[in-house]
Design a protein around this motif. Structure first.
Motif, PDB file in Angstrom:
ATOM      1  N   TYR A 211      14.707   4.950  -4.233  1.00  0.00           N
ATOM      2  CA  TYR A 211      13.281   5.005  -3.931  1.00  0.00           C
ATOM      3  C   TYR A 211      13.005   5.687  -2.599  1.00  0.00           C
ATOM      4  O   TYR A 211      13.752   5.540  -1.631  1.00  0.00           O
ATOM      5  N   SER A 212      11.871   6.398  -2.522  1.00  0.00           N
ATOM      6  CA  SER A 212      11.286   6.886  -1.269  1.00  0.00           C
ATOM      7  C   SER A 212       9.861   6.339  -1.211  1.00  0.00           C
ATOM      8  O   SER A 212       9.105   6.466  -2.180  1.00  0.00           O
ATOM      9  N   PHE A 213       9.486   5.726  -0.074  1.00  0.00           N
ATOM     10  CA  PHE A 213       8.210   5.017   0.008  1.00  0.00           C
ATOM     11  C   PHE A 213       7.189   5.785   0.839  1.00  0.00           C
ATOM     12  O   PHE A 213       7.510   6.315   1.900  1.00  0.00           O
ATOM     13  N   TYR A 214       5.945   5.788   0.357  1.00  0.00           N
ATOM     14  CA  TYR A 214       4.800   6.317   1.083  1.00  0.00           C
ATOM     15  C   TYR A 214       3.897   5.117   1.384  1.00  0.00           C
ATOM     16  O   TYR A 214       3.123   4.675   0.534  1.00  0.00           O
ATOM     17  N   ASP A 215       4.022   4.597   2.619  1.00  0.00           N
ATOM     18  CA  ASP A 215       3.504   3.257   2.897  1.00  0.00           C
ATOM     19  C   ASP A 215       2.708   3.143   4.190  1.00  0.00           C
ATOM     20  O   ASP A 215       2.120   2.103   4.461  1.00  0.00           O
ATOM     21  N   GLU A 216       2.678   4.180   5.016  1.00  0.00           N
ATOM     22  CA  GLU A 216       2.034   4.064   6.321  1.00  0.00           C
ATOM     23  C   GLU A 216       0.547   3.743   6.180  1.00  0.00           C
ATOM     24  O   GLU A 216      -0.186   4.454   5.499  1.00  0.00           O
ATOM     25  N   GLY A 217       0.095   2.643   6.820  1.00  0.00           N
ATOM     26  CA  GLY A 217      -1.307   2.269   6.788  1.00  0.00           C
ATOM     27  C   GLY A 217      -1.819   1.836   5.427  1.00  0.00           C
ATOM     28  O   GLY A 217      -3.029   1.835   5.188  1.00  0.00           O
ATOM     29  N   SER A 218      -0.925   1.452   4.521  1.00  0.00           N
ATOM     30  CA  SER A 218      -1.330   1.134   3.153  1.00  0.00           C
ATOM     31  C   SER A 218      -2.007  -0.230   3.056  1.00  0.00           C
ATOM     32  O   SER A 218      -2.021  -1.025   4.000  1.00  0.00           O
ATOM     33  N   ALA A 219      -2.547  -0.514   1.883  1.00  0.00           N
ATOM     34  CA  ALA A 219      -3.253  -1.776   1.650  1.00  0.00           C
ATOM     35  C   ALA A 219      -2.362  -2.970   1.969  1.00  0.00           C
ATOM     36  O   ALA A 219      -2.767  -3.903   2.675  1.00  0.00           O
ATOM     37  N   GLY A 220      -1.148  -2.953   1.441  1.00  0.00           N
ATOM     38  CA  GLY A 220      -0.263  -4.090   1.658  1.00  0.00           C
ATOM     39  C   GLY A 220       0.300  -4.168   3.058  1.00  0.00           C
ATOM     40  O   GLY A 220       0.388  -5.246   3.656  1.00  0.00           O
ATOM     41  N   ARG A 221       0.680  -3.036   3.591  1.00  0.00           N
ATOM     42  CA  ARG A 221       1.335  -3.033   4.901  1.00  0.00           C
ATOM     43  C   ARG A 221       0.436  -3.618   5.991  1.00  0.00           C
ATOM     44  O   ARG A 221       0.920  -4.231   6.939  1.00  0.00           O
TER      45      ARG A 221
ATOM     46  N   SER B 123      -5.713  -2.549  -3.384  1.00  0.00           N
ATOM     47  CA  SER B 123      -6.655  -1.494  -3.019  1.00  0.00           C
ATOM     48  C   SER B 123      -7.748  -1.335  -4.071  1.00  0.00           C
ATOM     49  O   SER B 123      -7.554  -1.644  -5.254  1.00  0.00           O
ATOM     50  N   ARG B 124      -8.889  -0.836  -3.600  1.00  0.00           N
ATOM     51  CA  ARG B 124      -9.965  -0.493  -4.532  1.00  0.00           C
ATOM     52  C   ARG B 124      -9.797   0.911  -5.113  1.00  0.00           C
ATOM     53  O   ARG B 124     -10.654   1.386  -5.850  1.00  0.00           O
ATOM     54  N   ASP B 125      -8.677   1.588  -4.779  1.00  0.00           N
ATOM     55  CA  ASP B 125      -8.466   2.925  -5.331  1.00  0.00           C
ATOM     56  C   ASP B 125      -8.032   2.828  -6.798  1.00  0.00           C
ATOM     57  O   ASP B 125      -7.876   1.734  -7.358  1.00  0.00           O
ATOM     58  N   ALA B 126      -7.841   3.978  -7.419  1.00  0.00           N
ATOM     59  CA  ALA B 126      -7.494   4.000  -8.846  1.00  0.00           C
ATOM     60  C   ALA B 126      -6.160   3.313  -9.114  1.00  0.00           C
ATOM     61  O   ALA B 126      -5.981   2.655 -10.157  1.00  0.00           O
ATOM     62  N   PHE B 127      -5.216   3.431  -8.184  1.00  0.00           N
ATOM     63  CA  PHE B 127      -3.927   2.773  -8.365  1.00  0.00           C
ATOM     64  C   PHE B 127      -4.068   1.253  -8.288  1.00  0.00           C
ATOM     65  O   PHE B 127      -3.348   0.516  -8.964  1.00  0.00           O
ATOM     66  N   GLY B 128      -4.983   0.777  -7.449  1.00  0.00           N
ATOM     67  CA  GLY B 128      -5.234  -0.657  -7.386  1.00  0.00           C
ATOM     68  C   GLY B 128      -5.702  -1.205  -8.726  1.00  0.00           C
ATOM     69  O   GLY B 128      -5.292  -2.296  -9.151  1.00  0.00           O
ATOM     70  N   LYS B 129      -6.548  -0.447  -9.409  1.00  0.00           N
ATOM     71  CA  LYS B 129      -7.002  -0.857 -10.743  1.00  0.00           C
ATOM     72  C   LYS B 129      -5.829  -0.899 -11.721  1.00  0.00           C
ATOM     73  O   LYS B 129      -5.754  -1.784 -12.589  1.00  0.00           O
ATOM     74  N   MET B 130      -4.891   0.054 -11.567  1.00  0.00           N
ATOM     75  CA  MET B 130      -3.695   0.045 -12.417  1.00  0.00           C
ATOM     76  C   MET B 130      -2.865  -1.209 -12.190  1.00  0.00           C
ATOM     77  O   MET B 130      -2.285  -1.772 -13.123  1.00  0.00           O
ATOM     78  N   LEU B 131      -2.790  -1.649 -10.935  1.00  0.00           N
ATOM     79  CA  LEU B 131      -2.000  -2.834 -10.600  1.00  0.00           C
ATOM     80  C   LEU B 131      -2.632  -4.110 -11.152  1.00  0.00           C
ATOM     81  O   LEU B 131      -1.924  -5.029 -11.593  1.00  0.00           O
ATOM     82  N   LEU B 132      -3.948  -4.195 -11.125  1.00  0.00           N
ATOM     83  CA  LEU B 132      -4.622  -5.409 -11.587  1.00  0.00           C
ATOM     84  C   LEU B 132      -4.499  -5.598 -13.093  1.00  0.00           C
ATOM     85  O   LEU B 132      -4.413  -6.742 -13.574  1.00  0.00           O
ATOM     86  N   GLY B 133      -4.452  -4.511 -13.850  1.00  0.00           N
ATOM     87  CA  GLY B 133      -4.418  -4.621 -15.310  1.00  0.00           C
ATOM     88  C   GLY B 133      -3.283  -5.471 -15.838  1.00  0.00           C
ATOM     89  O   GLY B 133      -3.512  -6.456 -16.568  1.00  0.00           O
ATOM     90  N   PRO B 134      -2.020  -5.162 -15.511  1.00  0.00           N
ATOM     91  CA  PRO B 134      -0.907  -5.963 -16.031  1.00  0.00           C
ATOM     92  C   PRO B 134      -0.918  -7.407 -15.533  1.00  0.00           C
ATOM     93  O   PRO B 134      -0.476  -8.303 -16.251  1.00  0.00           O
ATOM     94  N   LEU B 135      -1.399  -7.637 -14.306  1.00  0.00           N
ATOM     95  CA  LEU B 135      -1.497  -9.011 -13.807  1.00  0.00           C
ATOM     96  C   LEU B 135      -2.449  -9.815 -14.685  1.00  0.00           C
ATOM     97  O   LEU B 135      -2.137 -10.936 -15.117  1.00  0.00           O
ATOM     98  N   THR B 136      -3.606  -9.235 -14.973  1.00  0.00           N
ATOM     99  CA  THR B 136      -4.589  -9.909 -15.818  1.00  0.00           C
ATOM    100  C   THR B 136      -4.040 -10.132 -17.217  1.00  0.00           C
ATOM    101  O   THR B 136      -4.177 -11.212 -17.802  1.00  0.00           O
TER     102      THR B 136
END
Length: 303
Positions: free
Chosen positions: A91-101, A48-61
């Motif tokens: 875990y409880s997931f909040y996933d409906e309509g998400s970037a990955g789903r 995602s281009r949201d703030a959480f998406g930026k968090m995900l890209l950091g450790p990958l890079t």
């Protein structure tokens, strides 16, 4: 290059009465762990281009993981709210309509020639369209590339158990390595013992079945018999990312032994299998010794 295809999300981890947002996801964690172990790794999942998406890209890079196959989207990042019972994570997931789903098969670009193996699994296999997209990816490439599958089953996330068991049966038939925990086996084959369930999984087509049991260590079942590796004793902070890191250690060891090929996995020896299980256990022990999914770097591993 090992391709990891599957979910990334944000773990909302309890911390002093509140929650701390940490990058995570079963397949994402394995990609990070492989990169930190100095393995050439590629990752495939919508970011995602949201703030959480930026968090995900950091450790990958930071881990040197190639993200060029990741579609970018304005859909929101999946959230996983974590509750801890002792050191065990739920875990409880909040996933409906998400970037990955909402990943579709047509969103997956052609794989570059440098891809030498595929790792897939996690909750990304459950819902559609993303589950069908990952299945399609494996269907297209399993005859030429070795595939490792870790379903990492979350029963509360599965609305249609019969349909998901059918998907897993199809995927296992196309996989060379299948890794399952005792909980996974109990859900997959509720009327069978662990050994009976493992035998059934082997009969579906994989060359190797890995069975993990936390403190009881890991076992490998294949044409060469059965090999066991004990868990490494350590002070456990929590178990988040332990199995994901184990997967990375196994894949890294097989690649270093030049066994992460169709022919290599068909001829693996007991010594080769023992080395793979041992590296997986060593890497997982470091992860569980610190909070969250925080896999080891190569320099932190035993010499």
């Amino acid at each position: 290059m090992i391709l990891c295809a599957g979910e990334s999300l944000i773990d909302m981890v309890p911390e002093q009465g509140s929650f701390r947002a940490l990058p995570g996801g079963s397949v994402y964690n394995t990609a990070i762990a492989l990169g930190r172990l100095d393995e050439t790794t590629s990752y495939l999942w919508p970011i995602s281009r949201d703030a959480f998406g930026k968090m995900l890209l950091g450790p990958l890079t930071e881990a040197g993981v190639d993200t060029s196959l990741c579609p970018r989207t304005d859909r929101l990042t999946t959230l996983a709210v974590v509750t801890l019972t002792g050191t065990e994570a739920r875990y409880s997931f909040y996933d409906e309509g998400s970037a990955g789903r909402m990943l579709h098969a047509q969103d997956i670009p052609p794989l570059p020639t440098g891809i030498s193996a595929i790792f897939a699994g996690g909750i990304s296999l459950v819902p559609d369209p993303c589950g069908a997209a990952v299945e399609s990816l494996i269907e297209r490439h399993h005859q030429t590339l070795p595939v490792m599958l870790d379903p990492n089953i979350r029963p509360f996330f599965i609305p249609d158990p019969a349909a998901y068991r059918a998907r897993l049966a199809r995927l296992m038939a196309m996989s060379d390595i299948v890794k399952l925990s005792a909980d996974d086996l109990a859900w997959l084959c509720p009327d069978l013992s662990d050994d009976e369930a493992t035998t059934w999984v082997l009969s579906q087509g994989p060359k190797i079945v890995l069975r993990t049991g936390g403190e009881s260590g890991a076992r490998a079942f294949w044409h060469g018999g059965t090999i066991s590796a004990p868990a490494i004793r350590t002070t456990v902070a929590d178990t988040i990312g332990a199995g994901d890191t184990f997967n990375a250690g196994v894949l890294a060891s097989l690649r270093r032994q030049n066994l992460l090929t169709k022919s290599g996995l068909a001829r693996i020896s007991p010594a080769g299998m023992q080395a793979a299980l041992t590296l997986g256990a060593q890497a997982a022990a470091i992860t569980v010794s610190r909070p969250g999914a925080n896999p080891p770097w190569a320099h932190e591993m035993p010499a």
